[in-house]
Design an enzyme around this catalytic site. Structure first.
Site, short mmCIF file in Angstrom:
data_model
loop_
_atom_site.label_atom_id
_atom_site.label_comp_id
_atom_site.label_asym_id
_atom_site.label_seq_id
_atom_site.Cartn_x
_atom_site.Cartn_y
_atom_site.Cartn_z
N GLY A 91 56.06 64.10 46.63
CA GLY A 91 56.58 63.03 47.49
C GLY A 91 55.53 62.34 48.33
O GLY A 91 55.86 61.52 49.19
N HIS A 98 48.65 63.91 56.20
CA HIS A 98 49.52 63.75 57.37
C HIS A 98 50.58 64.84 57.35
O HIS A 98 51.07 65.22 56.30
CB HIS A 98 50.19 62.37 57.40
CG HIS A 98 50.86 61.98 56.12
ND1 HIS A 98 50.15 61.53 55.02
CD2 HIS A 98 52.16 61.97 55.75
CE1 HIS A 98 50.99 61.26 54.03
NE2 HIS A 98 52.22 61.53 54.45
P1 AMP Z 1 54.46 60.61 52.47
O1 AMP Z 1 55.50 59.95 51.59
O2 AMP Z 1 54.66 62.06 52.69
O3 AMP Z 1 53.07 60.26 52.00
O4 AMP Z 1 54.65 59.96 53.89
C1 AMP Z 1 54.16 58.70 54.23
C2 AMP Z 1 54.94 58.23 55.40
O5 AMP Z 1 54.24 57.16 56.01
C3 AMP Z 1 56.34 57.71 55.06
O6 AMP Z 1 57.30 58.47 55.78
C4 AMP Z 1 56.29 56.24 55.53
O7 AMP Z 1 57.51 55.83 56.10
C5 AMP Z 1 55.16 56.28 56.54
N1 AMP Z 1 54.45 55.03 56.77
C6 AMP Z 1 53.90 54.21 55.84
N2 AMP Z 1 53.27 53.18 56.44
C7 AMP Z 1 53.41 53.36 57.78
C8 AMP Z 1 52.99 52.64 58.93
N3 AMP Z 1 52.28 51.52 58.84
N4 AMP Z 1 53.33 53.12 60.15
C9 AMP Z 1 54.05 54.25 60.26
N5 AMP Z 1 54.48 54.98 59.22
C10 AMP Z 1 54.17 54.54 58.00
#
Ligand code: AMP
Length: 112
Positions: A91, A98
């Site tokens: 995912g 992060h």
């Molecule tokens: P993952 O799918 O585990 O890689 O999580 C990536 C996360 O980053 C997702 O929950 C997105 O909603 C979040 N995301 C992507 N771009 C941004 C942004 N510019 N600011 C805050 N969250 C973000």
């Protein structure tokens, strides 16, 4: 790292809602929250995923977890989930390490 959205956030080029910051880490609100509280904790240093972390990142990884505990305390979160998606199949959509800090609703197990 060029073209990395979270590096852009860490450098201040891309705006975000910061919850916590120190010399090494940044925590900010997820753009697409999956729970009433959904915060992302990142290292300012670019590491593409947990599987790319090295021995030299040991302290940084510990700092990320302790930052999650501090944020949870500061926000008075009773229970929370701390999770990292490692690889597309798990995912991961942003290739910068992060942790998701999620709270404020009942969490299911196993996660989908
Ligand atoms: P993952 O799918 O585990 O890689 O999580 C990536 C996360 O980053 C997702 O929950 C997105 O909603 C979040 N995301 C992507 N771009 C941004 C942004 N510019 N600011 C805050 N969250 C973000």
């Amino acid at each position: 790292m060029a073209d990395c959205i979270f590096c852009g956030i860490a450098s201040g080029e891309i705006e975000t809602r910061i919850v916590y910051e120190d010399e090494f880490l940044l925590a900010f609100k997820d753009l697409n929250p999956q729970a009433p509280t959904h915060i992302l904790i990142i290292p300012k240093k670019h590491i593409s995923s947990l599987s790319q972390a090295a021995e030299e990142d040991l302290e940084l990884l510990g700092m990320m977890q302790l930052a999650a505990v501090k944020i949870a305390k500061d926000l008075d979160l009773k229970d929370f989930r701390l999770v990292t998606n490692c690889g597309k199949g798990a995912g991961q959509s942003v290739e910068h390490l992060h942790y998701h800090l999620l709270s404020g609703r009942r969490m299911l197990w196993p996660p989908g």
